[in-house]
Design an enzyme around this catalytic site. Structure first.
Site, PDB file in Angstrom:
ATOM      1  N   GLN A 188      27.560   4.960 -14.232  1.00  0.00           N
ATOM      2  CA  GLN A 188      26.973   3.680 -13.847  1.00  0.00           C
ATOM      3  C   GLN A 188      26.188   3.910 -12.576  1.00  0.00           C
ATOM      4  OE1 GLN A 188      28.667   0.758 -11.324  1.00  0.00           O
ATOM      5  NE2 GLN A 188      26.422   0.698 -11.269  1.00  0.00           N
TER       6      GLN A 188
ATOM      7  N   ASP B  78      18.181  -1.210  -9.764  1.00  0.00           N
ATOM      8  CA  ASP B  78      18.663  -0.434  -8.628  1.00  0.00           C
ATOM      9  C   ASP B  78      17.495   0.184  -7.860  1.00  0.00           C
ATOM     10  OD1 ASP B  78      20.114   1.111  -6.866  1.00  0.00           O
ATOM     11  OD2 ASP B  78      21.144   2.295  -8.407  1.00  0.00           O
TER      12      ASP B  78
ATOM     13  N   GLY C 283      21.739  -4.616 -10.324  1.00  0.00           N
ATOM     14  CA  GLY C 283      21.381  -3.581  -9.377  1.00  0.00           C
ATOM     15  C   GLY C 283      22.396  -2.463  -9.278  1.00  0.00           C
ATOM     16  N   HIS C 284      22.514  -1.912  -8.051  1.00  0.00           N
ATOM     17  CA  HIS C 284      23.276  -0.698  -7.792  1.00  0.00           C
ATOM     18  C   HIS C 284      24.760  -0.866  -8.098  1.00  0.00           C
ATOM     19  CE1 HIS C 284      23.708   3.219  -5.897  1.00  0.00           C
ATOM     20  NE2 HIS C 284      24.635   2.755  -5.078  1.00  0.00           N
ATOM     21  N   PHE C 285      25.332  -1.998  -7.708  1.00  0.00           N
ATOM     22  CA  PHE C 285      26.759  -2.261  -7.936  1.00  0.00           C
ATOM     23  C   PHE C 285      26.910  -3.216  -9.118  1.00  0.00           C
ATOM     24  CE2 PHE C 285      26.917  -0.903  -3.415  1.00  0.00           C
ATOM     25  CZ  PHE C 285      27.792   0.159  -3.574  1.00  0.00           C
TER      26      PHE C 285
END
Length: 289
Positions: free
Chosen positions: A127, A239, A265-267
């Site tokens: 991920q 992201d 996004g990133h998380f």
């Protein structure tokens, strides 16, 4: 069914390693490896969501979360050293074979675990955990590589900026379709740990070491080609650190890789926990059958 999540510590090479653990110890093991600048806190929802079927273990890397944070003079903050501790924890817990979920910094740690003992890794969930140069989003990584190549006041300043609350908040919200799904507790929690005296030097050390991960990529790609390990990519497409090209790149060496790009996004777990959990349960149900 109530899932009990245990919060434990183990001593590995003289260092206290914190980890979350849930599920039947006899079930297939899933190891969750977190990224920067967070900890196993990012898996607080995923651990119980998988533990009815799997034995789930989520450690905090050294220098992160509730694990030990020795000074630079006492611990080499490199990705090899973080991998040594993770490997030691798995030995301590008598984990012989495992699937792994890797995110951000968790990816180069996971790749090293796989290269050291390919037969121990049963499946991979990535991920926003990169293994290809295609995934690097330039504005962020140009500064990292400049600092690693030539550490000094000019190149260090942007990296210290990456340790600020504004940057931590940006990591959580950038590219997220509905930012109201992301609790501000996340960046407040992470920032409190980043702001501990001495943690800036820990993070700067890992920034300087990051090119060693890129140098490892050819070996990682060969491992993918040789093993054809089952791989699921569940990726926040917005992201600003690891772009969606990084997810698509896995098919270069793993043609059967399963890839899902999510509008976040990133998380990604913060906004898409249910979606990601569903993909993981389906994927592992087939990969570990």
């Amino acid at each position: 069914m109530e899932i009990a999540v245990h919060h434990r510590t183990a001593t590995v090479d003289g260092l206290e390693v914190f980890y979350r653990e849930a599920g039947d110890p006899k079930a297939p093991v899933v190891v969750l490896l977190h990224g920067f600048p967070t900890s196993s806190h990012m898996f607080r929802g995923l651990v119980p969501a998988l533990a009815d079927r799997y034995h789930v273990i989520a450690p905090d890397h050294i220098g992160f979360g509730q694990s030990a944070m020795p000074a630079l003079r006492d611990f080499p903050y490199t990705f090899n050293a973080l991998t040594d501790v993770t490997s030691g924890l798995l030995r301590h817990l008598a984990v012989d074979r495992f699937a792994m979920y890797v995110q951000d910094y968790g990816a180069p740690i996971g790749w090293r675990l796989a290269l050291r003992a390919p037969d121990r890794v049963s499946a991979i969930i990535t991920q926003n955990g990169n293994a290809y140069e295609e995934g690097f989003v330039k504005p962020f990584w140009t500064a990292v590589f400049a600092y690693a190549a030539n550490p000094g006041p000019e190149t260090e300043a942007p990296m210290r900026g990456a340790l600020s609350v504004e940057s931590t908040r940006w990591q959580y919200l950038n590219g997220v379709a509905d930012p109201t799904l992301v609790s501000p507790d996340n960046w407040v929690h992470d920032q409190a740990l980043l702001d501990r005296p001495g943690n800036d030097e820990v993070q700067l050390g890992l920034f300087r070491d990051y090119p060693a991960n890129v140098d490892l990529y050819p070996r990682v790609h060969q491992y993918f080609r040789d093993s054809q390990v089952p791989l699921l990519a569940v990726w926040g497409a917005g992201d600003g650190i690891f772009g969606p090209e990084g997810a698509e790149a896995f098919r270069q060496d793993l043609p059967d890789a399963e890839i899902h790009l999510l509008d976040t996004g990133h998380f990604a777990l913060e906004s898409h926990l249910g979606t990601i959990t569903g993909h993981i349960r389906d994927f592992l149900g087939r990969a570990l059958a």
